[in-house]
Write a protein that holds these residues in place. Sequence first.
Motif, PDB file in Angstrom:
ATOM      1  N   ASP B 279       0.846  -1.195   0.000  1.00 25.11           N
ATOM      2  CA  ASP B 279       0.000   0.000   0.000  1.00 25.11           C
ATOM      3  C   ASP B 279       0.884   1.250   0.000  1.00 25.11           C
ATOM      4  O   ASP B 279       1.304   1.715   1.057  1.00 25.11           O
ATOM      5  CB  ASP B 279      -0.902  -0.035   1.247  1.00 25.11           C
ATOM      6  CG  ASP B 279      -1.858   1.157   1.287  1.00 25.11           C
ATOM      7  OD1 ASP B 279      -1.679   2.101   0.469  1.00 25.11           O
ATOM      8  OD2 ASP B 279      -2.758   1.149   2.134  1.00 25.11           O
ATOM      9  N   GLU B 282       0.114   4.231   2.257  1.00 19.48           N
ATOM     10  CA  GLU B 282       0.406   3.935   3.655  1.00 19.48           C
ATOM     11  C   GLU B 282       1.920   3.960   3.905  1.00 19.48           C
ATOM     12  O   GLU B 282       2.396   4.527   4.882  1.00 19.48           O
ATOM     13  CB  GLU B 282      -0.161   2.540   3.969  1.00 19.48           C
ATOM     14  CG  GLU B 282      -0.563   2.318   5.411  1.00 19.48           C
ATOM     15  CD  GLU B 282      -1.515   3.381   5.941  1.00 19.48           C
ATOM     16  OE1 GLU B 282      -1.125   3.994   6.947  1.00 19.48           O
ATOM     17  OE2 GLU B 282      -2.609   3.613   5.355  1.00 19.48           O
ATOM     18  N   LYS B 326      -1.721  12.702   4.944  1.00 21.60           N
ATOM     19  CA  LYS B 326      -1.243  11.312   5.002  1.00 21.60           C
ATOM     20  C   LYS B 326      -0.016  11.131   4.119  1.00 21.60           C
ATOM     21  O   LYS B 326       0.962  10.511   4.510  1.00 21.60           O
ATOM     22  CB  LYS B 326      -2.383  10.436   4.490  1.00 21.60           C
ATOM     23  CG  LYS B 326      -2.302   9.005   4.895  1.00 21.60           C
ATOM     24  CD  LYS B 326      -3.593   8.322   4.442  1.00 21.60           C
ATOM     25  CE  LYS B 326      -3.813   7.026   5.175  1.00 21.60           C
ATOM     26  NZ  LYS B 326      -5.128   6.482   4.873  1.00 21.60           N
TER      27      LYS B 326
END
Lengths: 385, 400, 380
Positions: B279, B282, B326
């Motif tokens: 990911d 992430e 993020k």
Amino acid sequence: MAEYFGTAVEDIFNTMEERFLSEGTLDVDVTIGYNISGEGGGNWKVTIKEGTLKVEDVDGEVTDCTAILNANAETFVGVTLGKLDAGEAFSSGNIKVDGDLTVLVAVLPKAFKPFKPVIKASAIVESVEERFRPEKAEGVDIKIGYDLSGDGGGQWTVVVKDQTCTLKEVLDDDCTVIMRMEAQVFVDLNQGKLDGGTAFSSGQVKVDGDIGAAGQSASLFEKYVAEGAAEEEGEELISLKCVPSINQRYATGPTMGKWFDGLKEKKFFASKCPQCGRTLVPPREICAQCRVRCNEFVEIGPDATVTLIDVVYYASPDPLTGKIRETPYTALFMVLDGVSRDESFAHDLNPKDIDRIKPGMKVRPVWAEKRTGSYKDLLYFEIAD
Amino acid sequence: MAKKNRNVGIIGIGQTEYSSHKEHQNQAEMVNEAVRYALEDANITLDDIDCVVHGNMELFEMVFQPDMWHSLGSGAYGKDQFRITTGGTTGASLVCAADNLVASGMYDVVMAIGMEKLQEGHTTGGITNMADPLWFRHLQTGALTATTATMMMEEFGEERAKKAAMKYRILMDKHACLNPRAHRRFGLEYDQADDLMNTSPQLVGELRLIHMCSQSDGACVMILASEKKAKKMCKTPVWIRDHITVHREETFNNFGIEMPEMTHHYAARKLFERNGIKDPVEYFDVFEMYDPSAWWGLDWAREFLLLKDDEHIKLLEDGEFDLDGKLPINPSGGVTASNPIGATAMLRPAEAAMQLRGDAGPQQIKKKVKHALASGFGGTLWSVLMMLEKDLDWQEVENG
Amino acid sequence: MKRVAVCAVAQYKCDSNIWQKRFQGMLLDVLEDIQKQTGMHFSEEGGVRSIVSASDDVFDARTISDNGMTDVLGAHYREEEKMAQESLNALGYAMSIILSGHEDVVYVAGHCKESQGESRNVCTNLSYDPFYGRAMGLDYTNVAALQARAYMEKSGLTEEQMAKVVVRARQWAEKNPYANATEQVELGDVMYSPMLCDPIRTMHAYPVSDGAVVMLLASEERAHEFTDNPVWLTGFGSCMDSYFLGDRDLASNFALKNAAERAYKMAGVKDAKKEIDLVEVMDCYAYQQPMWLEGLGLCGDGEGAKFIDEEGPAKYNVNLSGGMLAGNPIMTSGLYRMAEAVLQLKGDAGERQAADVNRAIAQSTTGGAGQFHTVVVLEK
């Protein structure tokens, strides 16, 4: 009158006549509107037609021009003087252009000499304290009066005493010497455009009082240099302009040769991949995906279906000729009849169809009358009604 | 990919300011400025450099073999030298080359120099000269096309797509305003979005002037060293984990009825696969992307991060690409802010490495940055993708 | 250090005017030759994933000219880097790609079509700074003439010795199916050929040439997949000299000596005079052959002229390909030098095959009057 970088907006328009280059605009017919907002702003309409110029100060927002430039006064003056980056002002939206942007890029540089800021007498007088050279004023005790008439004029007294210099915005009665002249003469003298002796002899300058003191006063001050000019004169930064070019003789090779040969006969040929069946337009010697040679040619088109449309507004100079294309023009991505589904072909659209073209439409090629086997054989595509 | 022969660390970074006005320097002097900054940053001298890798486009400034002239400022005198040019990707190719040259054991310390002085030539004309002289050159205008804008408006609706592209653009400007080296710093605010969307001059279709990258002058230099030397010479070396380069065929013929997998997607898929990254949003803490326009930047985020449908637009809308989001994108301000072409793709790993070191300056991401991704773009959708790491602690993937 | 294998080479026959072919077409021909020789392929598993091309945007008259090569190089969805320098540097970089572990099969491809532009001197003039050198009219030919004069001064090189170099080059070129200028000449033809740029005569200069070369490199572990007769790449070195001619001692061989020293060190060569069996130098002009041989350490400093009379070139199998003097394009000469050295080490050099060749060197140069040099060491 509001000034930016020492210049008022109207200075720029007022000098247009004298900066106009009529020989550069013989084939031009445009009107350019200027809506300049903020203090000192206004609205102007500039008409350039076949070597003639008309500048109009108009009431209310300008409309109906080939191009209209909208900006605030500070941005407009800054860009004109080169103090602000024009590209950045466009990009950030500080300058907005309605209509044909090309006009501003292509016509203005040909039509006008660059604007040079107007130097004002007041700016010269008001800088005396900065220009004062105390080391030259030992034992000097004088009062120099300036009485400048006409546009931009005024009255001042410069007091030099105890190696200091003060400026007063009145004309004192007890001046050692008073110099009287037109403000413009004063500017020209300080710019070195007019010789002091000549101006005095011809009566352009009148001196009341101690003529010797008038002569002495010159050495007490540094020469006046307009803002911005100092750096240019101070450093030797030379920009060398040249266009290196090397004549080329490009080979078509047999594959592109087949394509050009086909154009002569109003035919499109694609090379076909023996492995995946992909058709390559214009033909290439190898299928890049399968990495095998494509020796087979198939006739395709000539009609096509449009997949994507690019309407181009930016006028890019042709790297070969330096000419700027007319905008807007339309580039089409299309799938020629009979080609594989992943192979698009790009070409221009007939300008008359620019408002009607939509993805999915059928288009057909328009050929040059005389075809010689070059890119010029295919003019553009148009909607096939 | 076989196992890397030895690890390679970034030990020095030097950049000039990027601007449209560098009349005060000639090309060699501009190169020299960045070289000096990089040597200072690494706290070493030219004597420590074994080899120089140089790159810029000959036809942008019209200089044949410019490394010969630039040697006056590059410090290549008496040293080994390579010269690599791959269009927009040049800067990234130079870093990949420096990595390979050090990892090979042939050189311990390699200095990569990317430069361009675009004001000395005609950039759009120079790019147009990429095209085949006999057929495509008369049809092309530099790298300008609105195909991506058109396709995004088709996919997400005109309003949402235009708003998102402008939000991306303003975000990039906000980052650029923090970066003291960035060329264009407009000070745009989000409440200007609607106005800019409709009034910024159109270049091609909905690709407007505000969306497009700048043309800049500038040079970027990175110094890479073997693990042993890097640890000895530098307190905070940044490690190059892996990189992949994917080129594409000569022509832009990919707008037919079926669209092939995009090079960026292919590069990301292959690179993440062989490094076990499941990911990427992430895993990575920062992504420096070569975004030649706001439309491309936003669209390519989906490709590089292997996202689906409108996930990339949602991330943007939710502020996840912001500096405190993020996955911050382009703390440097990206390519819409600064674009000295031969150096542009090097600015990406350079900024990423500074973020990993924690000394990026005003645009430093506040949370911990351990894993960075940097991309380069050039040619006809060529892609270079590079992974940088703060620590030498990653897991090798079996047969990766 | 691990070894890198050169598995195979393929050359396009050089010519002064390949008007009928695009450079893409020329390269494709030699690439197919390599594929035929080795079975090399492009599949994602086990195929070539990395390509280093060598070409020049000014000679190609195309920005990022490798973009025009992608299709024929097989670089679609693969890694490809363009060495925008003399092609021998592409080989050095390809070597590092394999030694680094990044890839284990790489192929190198170089092309250049000097005949496409109207004048190669106009191209090389663009190498000089626009303010001074370019305005002076400097190009690689007239700068070489300055160096020729300096070297003649230093070594005592004569017209006759230079003519001897050219006559011998043509004799070997005749046996090389890939050489350009194969017409046989005598000393007098050379010595009385028209002056090109004093002291360089027309026949001292390499002819305008078009060409393309491809070679396949692999790691030691994988070389056997492509050949049972690999040649090993064991040394590489390059070096840059100063840019301004006034800053250089033009007859000193500064860059070449450094480049050679580095390549020898990497390859473990201690005494070049004893350990080198074959040499390919990029002699664009006749004076360069003795001068470069001197720089490579095959004879003493300033002894290059004497070396010609002592038949040094024959002893060291210098330029059995005919060399640059027989005509290769300027940006691709290094790969042609390599190609000959590889064929000789493989024992595939046909009529030109030298006996007992175990270690060879190839040299190339870029920039005016050899500002930059590259040296490669190859072993059987």
